[in-house]
Write an enzyme that holds these catalytic residues in place. Structure first.
Site, PDB file in Angstrom:
ATOM      1  N   SER A 143       0.678  -1.214   0.136  1.00 32.60           N
ATOM      2  CA  SER A 143       0.002   0.299  -0.276  1.00 32.60           C
ATOM      3  C   SER A 143       0.968   0.926   0.121  1.00 32.60           C
ATOM      4  O   SER A 143       0.153   2.305  -0.343  1.00 32.60           O
ATOM      5  CB  SER A 143      -1.175   0.115   0.825  1.00 32.60           C
ATOM      6  OG  SER A 143      -1.807  -1.049   1.490  1.00 32.60           O
ATOM      7  N   LYS A 179       0.420   6.673  -6.564  1.00 34.80           N
ATOM      8  CA  LYS A 179      -0.946   7.690  -6.512  1.00 34.80           C
ATOM      9  C   LYS A 179      -0.632   9.146  -6.773  1.00 34.80           C
ATOM     10  O   LYS A 179      -0.932  10.261  -7.220  1.00 34.80           O
ATOM     11  CB  LYS A 179      -1.955   7.295  -5.695  1.00 34.80           C
ATOM     12  CG  LYS A 179      -2.209   6.238  -6.387  1.00 34.80           C
ATOM     13  CD  LYS A 179      -2.857   5.363  -5.840  1.00 34.80           C
ATOM     14  CE  LYS A 179      -3.831   4.101  -6.304  1.00 34.80           C
ATOM     15  NZ  LYS A 179      -4.373   2.624  -5.300  1.00 34.80           N
ATOM     16  N   GLN A 237      -6.695   3.550   0.865  1.00 34.34           N
ATOM     17  CA  GLN A 237      -6.101   2.616   0.396  1.00 34.34           C
ATOM     18  C   GLN A 237      -6.552   1.405   1.052  1.00 34.34           C
ATOM     19  O   GLN A 237      -6.202   1.345   2.227  1.00 34.34           O
ATOM     20  CB  GLN A 237      -4.801   2.834   0.205  1.00 34.34           C
ATOM     21  CG  GLN A 237      -3.686   2.000   0.084  1.00 34.34           C
ATOM     22  CD  GLN A 237      -3.913   1.796  -2.055  1.00 34.34           C
ATOM     23  OE1 GLN A 237      -4.079   2.542  -2.917  1.00 34.34           O
ATOM     24  NE2 GLN A 237      -4.170   0.814  -2.055  1.00 34.34           N
TER      25      GLN A 237
END
Ligand code: NDP
Length: 268
Positions: free
Chosen positions: A47, A54, A98
């Site tokens: 993650s 991102k 997430q």
């Protein structure tokens, strides 16, 4: 013959570059920078990488991003509190939670308001003792207000009335479906919302099936459903009449949503 490779990487780069141009134009005309808030709960290694990627993608597109880190011991209530705060912030335009989340957080939190007619269908099934789990459900009709939400509600793992009010195997049919009868005959539970009077005939229904008729069609002074009630009720295990079936439940669910909204506004 070797297969044509559908190159997602190249296409994503092209789309991102198009978005960057649109962001630039948007910023110039409004002075507003689109901003994505990312919430990272715990320290899952994958993650961390995904969120970082991102953030970089936002920066390259000319967008802003803000990262909110929460400890792995975060509760569902604490996460919801942050989400409420971000939802209320006019400078945040997108929120990414997430996944995966730590086990103690309920990822399947259901929406506060359910669409009235699909919710009415599920309440009727539940309160009539008809479980969806493992059943073959065929939904005929794919409108945004009935067919589509019904499909996803029957598919989910937890329904409005619990796990037995969900977990169906779902097929959705529409006007372009070939040989509709061969699909509807598979249904343990057949839900019809097409707006075509008596379109579902007895030969299209499996004997013993549960038939839910959402349709409301006017024929002169009479109101009829999408199912040929007389013929189908002779072979179905259970069937809703029209009028007097799903229509009144839709209104009941509207009242339910209004009460929920009032309770939310009163903070109780
Ligand atoms: P829409 O007109 O928005 O959608 C109809 C759907 O049925 C479309 O997906 C269409 O396919 C499909 N369809 C139409 N004809 C056929 C056919 N012959 N075979 C297979 N599929 C077909 O309707 P709504 O969902 O809004 O409403 C459907 C019915 O339910 C109406 O009678 C409406 O009055 C009633 N209704 C009842 C409510 C209640 O409270 N009981 C609430 C809401 C609606 P395609 O997408 O390919 O065009």
């Amino acid at each position: 013959m070797s297969a044509k490779i559908l190159d997602g990487k190249q296409l994503a780069l092209q789309i991102r570059s198009e978005i960057a141009e649109r962001v630039q134009a948007f910023r110039q005309s409004t002075g507003i920078a689109p901003c994505l808030a990312a919430i990272l709960v715990g320290d899952d290694a994958g993650s961390q990488v995904y969120v970082r990627n991102k953030e970089l993608a936002c920066a390259k597109a000319g967008m802003e991003s803000r990262l909110f880190r929460m400890p792995g011991t975060t509760s569902t209530a604490e996460l919801l509190e942050l989400l409420d705060r971000l939802n209320a912030d006019p400078m945040i335009h997108g929120i990414l939670v997430q996944l995966p989340l730590p086990r103690q957080i309920d990822e399947r939190l259901r929406p506060r308001y359910l669409p009235c007619t699909p919710h009415g269908v599920l309440q009727l099934l539940h309160r009539s003792g008809i479980a969806l789990t493992g059943a073959e459900v065929v939904v005929v009709g794919r409108s945004d207000i009935v067919g589509k939400p019904l499909v996803s509600m029957c598919l989910q793992k937890l329904g409005p009335c619990g796990a037995s009010n969900a977990n169906a195997t779902v097929t959705c049919c529409h006007s372009q479906t070939k040989d509709l009868g061969s699909v509807t005959r598979r249904a343990d539970i057949l839900i019809v919302a097409i707006g075509r009077p008596r379109a579902i005939t007895a030969d299209m229904v499996k004997p013993g099936a549960v038939v839910i008729d959402v349709g409301i069609n006017r024929e002169g002074d009479a109101i009829v459903g999408d199912v040929d009630f007389e013929a189908v009720s002779a072979i179905a295990g259970a069937i809703t009449p029209v009028p007097g079936g799903i229509g009144p439940l839709t209104i009941a669910m509207l009242l339910e949503n209004t009460l929920t909204a009032a309770k939310f506004a009163a903070d109780v």
